[in-house]
Design a protein around this motif. Structure first.
Motif, PDB file in Angstrom:
ATOM      1  N   LEU A 131      38.068  44.632  31.657  1.00  0.00           N
ATOM      2  CA  LEU A 131      38.411  43.831  30.324  1.00  0.00           C
ATOM      3  C   LEU A 131      38.503  42.133  30.456  1.00  0.00           C
ATOM      4  CD1 LEU A 131      41.533  46.220  29.681  1.00  0.00           C
ATOM      5  CD2 LEU A 131      39.787  45.745  28.131  1.00  0.00           C
ATOM      6  N   GLY A 132      37.892  41.837  31.536  1.00  0.00           N
ATOM      7  CA  GLY A 132      37.602  40.482  31.829  1.00  0.00           C
ATOM      8  C   GLY A 132      38.817  39.686  32.258  1.00  0.00           C
ATOM      9  N   ASP A 133      39.893  40.526  32.641  1.00  0.00           N
ATOM     10  CA  ASP A 133      41.230  39.758  33.096  1.00  0.00           C
ATOM     11  C   ASP A 133      41.097  39.795  34.918  1.00  0.00           C
ATOM     12  OD1 ASP A 133      43.708  39.311  33.883  1.00  0.00           O
ATOM     13  OD2 ASP A 133      44.615  40.368  32.220  1.00  0.00           O
ATOM     14  N   TYR A 134      40.407  38.792  35.099  1.00  0.00           N
ATOM     15  CA  TYR A 134      40.182  39.045  36.938  1.00  0.00           C
ATOM     16  C   TYR A 134      41.282  38.747  37.673  1.00  0.00           C
ATOM     17  CZ  TYR A 134      35.421  38.621  34.855  1.00  0.00           C
ATOM     18  OH  TYR A 134      34.397  38.769  34.032  1.00  0.00           O
ATOM     19  N   LYS A 135      42.388  37.765  36.941  1.00  0.00           N
ATOM     20  CA  LYS A 135      43.480  37.673  37.582  1.00  0.00           C
ATOM     21  C   LYS A 135      44.187  39.049  38.085  1.00  0.00           C
ATOM     22  CE  LYS A 135      44.399  33.776  39.291  1.00  0.00           C
ATOM     23  NZ  LYS A 135      44.173  33.955  40.806  1.00  0.00           N
ATOM     24  N   LYS A 136      44.488  39.918  37.050  1.00  0.00           N
ATOM     25  CA  LYS A 136      45.082  40.946  37.077  1.00  0.00           C
ATOM     26  C   LYS A 136      44.334  42.037  38.260  1.00  0.00           C
ATOM     27  CE  LYS A 136      48.526  41.796  33.635  1.00  0.00           C
ATOM     28  NZ  LYS A 136      48.380  41.353  32.343  1.00  0.00           N
ATOM     29  N   ALA A 137      42.903  42.070  37.912  1.00  0.00           N
ATOM     30  CA  ALA A 137      42.096  42.843  38.596  1.00  0.00           C
ATOM     31  C   ALA A 137      42.298  42.531  40.313  1.00  0.00           C
ATOM     32  CB  ALA A 137      40.820  42.725  38.297  1.00  0.00           C
ATOM     33  N   GLU A 138      42.360  41.313  40.373  1.00  0.00           N
ATOM     34  CA  GLU A 138      42.661  40.833  41.784  1.00  0.00           C
ATOM     35  C   GLU A 138      44.028  41.252  42.421  1.00  0.00           C
ATOM     36  OE1 GLU A 138      43.660  36.752  42.158  1.00  0.00           O
ATOM     37  OE2 GLU A 138      43.125  36.843  44.130  1.00  0.00           O
ATOM     38  N   LYS A 139      44.900  41.175  41.384  1.00  0.00           N
ATOM     39  CA  LYS A 139      46.071  41.438  41.955  1.00  0.00           C
ATOM     40  C   LYS A 139      46.405  42.912  42.289  1.00  0.00           C
ATOM     41  CE  LYS A 139      50.563  42.679  39.650  1.00  0.00           C
ATOM     42  NZ  LYS A 139      50.521  43.930  39.048  1.00  0.00           N
ATOM     43  N   TYR A 140      45.593  43.768  41.504  1.00  0.00           N
ATOM     44  CA  TYR A 140      45.513  45.299  41.928  1.00  0.00           C
ATOM     45  C   TYR A 140      44.919  45.786  43.007  1.00  0.00           C
ATOM     46  CZ  TYR A 140      48.147  46.783  37.784  1.00  0.00           C
ATOM     47  OH  TYR A 140      49.035  46.861  36.572  1.00  0.00           O
ATOM     48  N   HIS A 141      43.598  44.984  43.277  1.00  0.00           N
ATOM     49  CA  HIS A 141      42.745  45.303  44.613  1.00  0.00           C
ATOM     50  C   HIS A 141      43.561  44.904  45.759  1.00  0.00           C
ATOM     51  CE1 HIS A 141      39.831  47.077  41.986  1.00  0.00           C
ATOM     52  NE2 HIS A 141      39.239  45.925  41.508  1.00  0.00           N
ATOM     53  N   LEU A 142      44.438  43.707  45.543  1.00  0.00           N
ATOM     54  CA  LEU A 142      45.032  43.268  46.870  1.00  0.00           C
ATOM     55  C   LEU A 142      45.930  44.073  47.192  1.00  0.00           C
ATOM     56  CD1 LEU A 142      45.291  39.479  46.089  1.00  0.00           C
ATOM     57  CD2 LEU A 142      44.215  40.550  48.006  1.00  0.00           C
ATOM     58  N   GLU A 143      46.719  44.457  46.172  1.00  0.00           N
ATOM     59  CA  GLU A 143      47.910  45.689  46.363  1.00  0.00           C
ATOM     60  C   GLU A 143      47.126  46.849  47.093  1.00  0.00           C
ATOM     61  OE1 GLU A 143      50.752  47.361  43.256  1.00  0.00           O
ATOM     62  OE2 GLU A 143      50.358  45.467  42.750  1.00  0.00           O
ATOM     63  N   HIS A 144      45.951  47.470  46.540  1.00  0.00           N
ATOM     64  CA  HIS A 144      45.126  48.402  46.982  1.00  0.00           C
ATOM     65  C   HIS A 144      44.872  48.285  48.532  1.00  0.00           C
ATOM     66  CE1 HIS A 144      41.655  51.423  46.948  1.00  0.00           C
ATOM     67  NE2 HIS A 144      42.787  51.886  47.587  1.00  0.00           N
ATOM     68  N   LEU A 145      44.463  46.938  48.777  1.00  0.00           N
ATOM     69  CA  LEU A 145      44.102  46.719  50.101  1.00  0.00           C
ATOM     70  C   LEU A 145      45.475  46.730  51.047  1.00  0.00           C
ATOM     71  CD1 LEU A 145      41.889  45.895  52.227  1.00  0.00           C
ATOM     72  CD2 LEU A 145      42.562  43.307  51.426  1.00  0.00           C
ATOM     73  N   GLN A 146      46.455  46.235  50.498  1.00  0.00           N
ATOM     74  CA  GLN A 146      47.716  46.186  51.536  1.00  0.00           C
ATOM     75  C   GLN A 146      48.125  47.558  51.675  1.00  0.00           C
ATOM     76  OE1 GLN A 146      50.768  44.481  49.302  1.00  0.00           O
ATOM     77  NE2 GLN A 146      51.704  43.508  51.020  1.00  0.00           N
ATOM     78  N   LEU A 147      48.052  48.324  50.717  1.00  0.00           N
ATOM     79  CA  LEU A 147      48.509  49.659  50.847  1.00  0.00           C
ATOM     80  C   LEU A 147      47.729  50.466  51.735  1.00  0.00           C
ATOM     81  CD1 LEU A 147      50.822  51.712  49.530  1.00  0.00           C
ATOM     82  CD2 LEU A 147      48.694  52.711  48.261  1.00  0.00           C
ATOM     83  N   SER A 148      46.528  50.339  51.697  1.00  0.00           N
ATOM     84  CA  SER A 148      45.533  51.417  52.477  1.00  0.00           C
ATOM     85  C   SER A 148      45.609  50.727  53.917  1.00  0.00           C
ATOM     86  CB  SER A 148      44.091  51.314  52.109  1.00  0.00           C
ATOM     87  OG  SER A 148      43.753  50.459  51.224  1.00  0.00           O
ATOM     88  N   THR A 149      45.937  49.232  54.122  1.00  0.00           N
ATOM     89  CA  THR A 149      46.172  48.842  55.506  1.00  0.00           C
ATOM     90  C   THR A 149      47.186  49.325  56.144  1.00  0.00           C
ATOM     91  OG1 THR A 149      45.200  46.660  54.619  1.00  0.00           O
ATOM     92  CG2 THR A 149      46.035  46.689  56.872  1.00  0.00           C
ATOM     93  N   ILE A 150      48.519  49.461  55.231  1.00  0.00           N
ATOM     94  CA  ILE A 150      49.700  49.986  55.804  1.00  0.00           C
ATOM     95  C   ILE A 150      49.443  51.570  56.337  1.00  0.00           C
ATOM     96  CG2 ILE A 150      52.105  50.913  55.392  1.00  0.00           C
ATOM     97  CD1 ILE A 150      52.087  48.371  53.418  1.00  0.00           C
ATOM     98  N   TYR A 151      48.790  52.195  55.632  1.00  0.00           N
ATOM     99  CA  TYR A 151      48.683  53.643  55.907  1.00  0.00           C
ATOM    100  C   TYR A 151      47.274  53.674  56.792  1.00  0.00           C
ATOM    101  CZ  TYR A 151      52.384  54.725  52.829  1.00  0.00           C
ATOM    102  OH  TYR A 151      53.522  55.086  52.172  1.00  0.00           O
ATOM    103  N   GLY A 152      46.662  52.828  57.064  1.00  0.00           N
ATOM    104  CA  GLY A 152      45.504  52.929  57.961  1.00  0.00           C
ATOM    105  C   GLY A 152      44.369  53.644  57.325  1.00  0.00           C
TER     106      GLY A 152
END
Ligand code: ADP
Length: 909
Positions: A131-152
């Protein structure tokens, strides 16, 4: 069986997939293989989605979800929700995708399925990126990264990094993009995910090329080559070639670049994604330009341009989707807040107790699931209506785009063009024509403003934000004044406008601006849709029904009328009946929608009667009230009809005399201002003549045989495509290059124009330089053919079988001349007669193709044969001279020497 359906049938043979899946569903149901039953139930849902039968699709999917609820494994339910989210996402139903993915994310969290939770978040990121909303996209992908790092979860860490790499690239943050891609690749390699690593490398190479870091690009290209060796897929080697080409190009090795790109081009047949095509055409355009291969460059440029336009359309579509999405989400958020609060409370509670009491967790979990399902049921209901709305928005968008762009682009072309002209006039101190230019700018500006105001008014009315500004006054003189101000426009169009009122005065409340707008719309429509010598009557009266007095206005025309099928739709926004061939002027389809809304705001009514080819009649009834402040003199704020005029008196002069040596351009354009602008552009370099519509254009083209034609597309009588088709299939005119001037620069239009033989396209608003580039290209092409023919000493060109209509024409002439070869009195007039065209048509056509006049061309053909005879027979010079239609051997010798540069006696056998 499952994979047979999903891998082989789902996307290609949906009917077979459905039959198979249904029989498997029965089977698994009977055998009580619950998990498989869930799978098939949801696969059936997917198949219906694929067939665009969304409602049954959701129904089937929901059955699967219901079943998943009953399984003793809550991750199945969350997985199915996630899959449904992706399904919506893939079908671009972003609103439902968003809701479902949110849900699957929450449910996965409760179920402790962190992989699924992470991917749900990741897809939410994809959704916002689309949808062209890169800021929000970034937010979600960062969250994804954080979560997967926590769970390894390494695989997800790699994925999230890659997704971030993509988003940062979109945001133009190259450094961050590179960093994340590298991380993604590293992990993918550790996990032996070669395909994934290759995607990463591919992106890195592109970025490095974009940044002109060729050694890095080469380094990763080697890696890419190494990794993709394992896969037997031609698209990889194609990518490699394109990269090599781009790198060579970047390093200035154009010949090597060309070679790589051309070999990649050969592979286009096997793999043909737009992405690849775009890259390839762009490179080929750039390289050929550098190598001075103008024709090839142009060719690829056009191909590239078509793909880019596609992209622009896609972007516009996304923007609209984005608006719809945000509106919908905002509207839903209030309802959701309540439900979500409830859910979250339950989630939190359940999490706390999770560690303490497993049993309790199960019960709470179940409750949550039930709530989630209840919530899902609600959203399912909204889903159907939303989809319908999305569809409507889409349709609306399409008609909006075609009509509005034209309405905006034409005046913008004039404004832009005339501003440039004024600038250069001032610079060159040519001040006498500036008034005309300013007047044109003003008029076009007013038209635009009017259009924008209409659109804003309509929006205001629909939101209920429009109020009446009433005055109490005599409405009759006011109505007469407004109607009569259309007299000159009617006269311009040779239409008789009659305004009469049965009453002399009627004191009532009315809103001057809005009444002006109503009458103007109806009258300008009447003028627009009534041909020359037609009649329009404005009839004003007062009538009383059920003791309520009404102001009655009837506007009647004897124009083209509206069919009974179309009549009910005319008040719809952006609606236009399909009468393109007889359409005198384009429009937006806003006028009547606005008119009706305004009349309703006045508590009045409008009715329309119409018969196709007979005429239309619009009747208004506005209730008479006398409550507003009495006003003696009514202010009229906007002059209604001025901007509608299409004839600039100052520049309507036609120069039909075309004695000049300059090339002749025929402009076919119904908008006088655009035509005038074109003329101003062309003065000094070209002689111009102008036709006001396609039909006149065709006549003038046949009469004058111009050197080039510039034609608009949307025109009355005959449109630009018809002009192309007619002229390109007529032997007299098929050699004339045609530039199509269009506001509707969609791919379909381009293709349509090209298929009708147009030589080039020019999209409005264009600038002078663009026009000249096109013209120069066409002139250069023509010169090329002329030189080719002139250098064709042995007449080889004319011996070949050819599809080129110009060469075919020359061959035909040669044949006709040969038939009369020895007849020395056979001249231009006889030749034209044989060809069934006029002498001047023949002259202009021959001059355009060969650069020679008819007489000189005739002589050349005679001499060509003479040369052949001298070289292949034992005939004497005199014999040959007589045989080829020369009365006088010494005149023959001179002509021969003129043509070939040596005397005939040196040629004899
Ligand atoms: P537009 O800007 O296209 O004129 P309108 O909303 O004013 O938009 O009109 C909608 C359509 O109704 C027109 O495109 C035309 O097809 C039809 N129409 C309106 N008035 C007339 C008329 N007097 N005669 C024939 N057709 C008409």
């Amino acid at each position: 069986m499952k994979s047979l359906i999903t891998d082989h049938y789902l996307y290609s043979k949906t009917d077979s997939a459905l039959i198979l899946a249904n029989s498997m569903l029965d089977y698994t149901h009977n055998k009580k293989y619950l998990k498989c039953e869930i799978d098939f139930q949801t696969i059936i849902g997917e198949i219906y989605f694929e067939q665009n039968k969304f409602e049954i699709g959701i129904e089937s999917y929901t059955k699967g979800l219901d079943l998943a609820k009953t399984v003793n494994d809550s991750t199945i339910y969350s997985k199915k929700l996630f899959e449904l989210g992706i399904l919506y996402y893939n079908h671009e139903d972003y609103v439902n995708a968003f809701k479902t993915l949110q849900k699957s994310r929450e449910v996965s969290r409760i179920a402790g399925d962190s992989l699924n939770e992470g991917w749900s978040i990741g897809y939410l990121g994809h959704l916002f990126r689309d949808l062209g909303d890169y800021k929000k996209a970034e937010k979600y992908h960062l969250e994804h990264l954080q979560l997967s790092t926590i769970y390894g979860i390494k695989r997800s860490i790699s994925g999230a990094n890659g997704n971030l790499g993509g988003v940062y690239d979109d945001m133009g943050n190259t450094l961050k993009s590179i960093k994340h891609w590298k991380e993604a690749i590293k992990l993918a390699k550790e996990l032996d995910l070669d395909a994934y690593a290759s995607i990463g490398t591919l992106n890195l190479i592109s970025i490095y090329i974009k940044e002109n870091q060729f050694s890095n690009a080469l380094k990763y290209l080697d890696e890419y080559i190494e990794v993709t060796k394992k896969f037997d897929d031609p698209s990889y080697s194609q990518n490699i070639k394109i990269f090599q080409c781009q790198i060579e190009y970047g390093m200035g090795n154009y010949v090597a670049a060309l070679q790589k790109c051309e070999s990649s081009l050969k592979m286009l047949e096997t793999s043909k994604t737009e992405y690849v095509q775009k890259k390839l055409y762009k490179s080929l355009y750039q390289i050929n330009k550098k190598l001075n291969r103008q024709n090839e460059a142009l060719d690829y440029f056009e191909k590239y341009q078509i793909l880019i336009d596609n992209e622009k359309e896609e972007k516009a579509r996304t923007e609209i989707q984005n608006i719809v999405f945000n509106n919908q989400i905002a509207a839903d958020s209030i309802d959701q807040a309540q439900e979500k609060g409830l859910l979250n409370a339950t989630f939190e509670a359940s999490l706390q107790k999770k560690n303490q009491e497993k049993n309790l967790f199960l019960i709470v979990g179940l409750m949550v699931l039930l709530l989630a399902i209840a919530y899902f049921q609600v959203s399912k209901k909204i889903a159907a209506t939303e989809r319908k709305r999305l569809k409507e928005v889409n349709q609306l968008k399409n008609s909006l785009f075609t009509n509005i762009t034209h309405e905006f682009r034409t005046p913008l072309t004039v404004i832009k063009g005339m501003t440039d002209t004024i600038k250069s006039n001032i610079k060159n101190k040519e001040l006498d024509t500036i008034d005309t230019s300013i007047e044109m700018i003003q008029r076009n500006n007013d038209g635009l403003l009017h259009l924008v105001n209409e659109m804003l008014d309509l929006a205001k009315l629909e939101n209920g934000n429009m109020e009446l500004q009433l005055v109490q006054a005599d409405v009759i003189p006011f109505l007469k004044y407004i109607s009569e101000s259309f007299n000159s426009l009617a006269e311009e169009n040779k239409i008789n406008l009659i305004v009469y009122s049965e009453i002399d005065t009627l004191i009532m409340d009315f809103d001057t601006d809005k009444l002006t707008s109503i009458i103007s719309n109806l009258l300008s429509n009447a003028i627009k849709f009534t041909p020359e010598l037609g009649k329009i009557i404005v009839h004003i009266n007062q009538i009383t029904t059920k003791e309520q007095p009404f102001l009655f206005i009837k506007i009647k025309d004897n124009g083209i009328g509206i069919s009974s099928k179309e009549l009910p739709n005319i008040y719809n926004r952006f609606y236009q009946t399909d009468a393109s061939a007889i359409r005198k002027n384009e429009g937006t389809g806003i006028g009547l929608a606005l008119t009706k809304e305004l009349i309703e705001l006045m508590k009045g009514t409008i009715t329309a009667k119409s018969t196709l080819n007979k005429g239309s009649e619009f009747s208004l009834m506005i209730p008479v009230t006398n409550r507003a402040t009495v006003s003696e003199d009514v202010q009229i704020n906007n002059e209604p009809a001025t901007y509608l005029s299409n004839t600039s008196t100052i520049h309507s002069e036609q120069s039909l005399e075309t004695n000049s040596e300059l090339p002749l351009v025929l402009i076919i354009e119904d908008n006088m201002d655009v035509a005038h602008y074109l003329k101003t552009c062309l003065t000094n370099k070209y002689e111009t003549i102008h036709a006001i519509n396609g039909e006149v254009g065709i006549e003038m083209a046949l009469e004058k045989i111009p050197d080039i034609i510039i034609s608009d597309v949307m025109m009355p009588e005959k449109d630009g495509f018809e002009v192309c088709k007619t002229l390109k299939t007529d032997e007299r005119t098929d050699h004339i290059p045609i530039i199509i001037l269009t506001a509707k620069a969609s791919i379909e239009d381009k293709l349509k124009g090209l298929s009708h033989g147009a030589d080039a396209y020019l999209a409005k608003p264009f600038i002078k330089e663009e026009l000249f580039t096109r013209l120069d290209q066409l002139v250069a092409l023509r010169k090329k053919l002329i030189t080719k023919i002139q250098n064709d000493e042995f007449g080889n060109l004319l011996k070949k079988r050819t599809k080129n209509p110009k060469l075919q024409f020359l061959q035909k002439i040669e044949k006709l001349i040969n038939e009369d070869m020895s007849n020395s009195s056979f001249g231009s007039a006889d030749l034209a007669k044989k060809l069934l065209i006029s002498e001047s048509q023949l002259y202009r056509k021959l001059k355009a193709i060969t650069g020679k006049s008819t007489a000189v061309f005739l002589r050349s053909i005679r001499l060509k044969l003479a040369k052949e005879l001298l070289a292949t027979t034992n005939k004497t010079v005199s014999e040959v001279a007589y045989e080829t239609g020369f009365n006088d051997p010494s005149w023959f010798s001179r002509a021969f020497k003129d043509e070939f540069g040596y005397s005939p006696s040196t040629t004899t056998k």
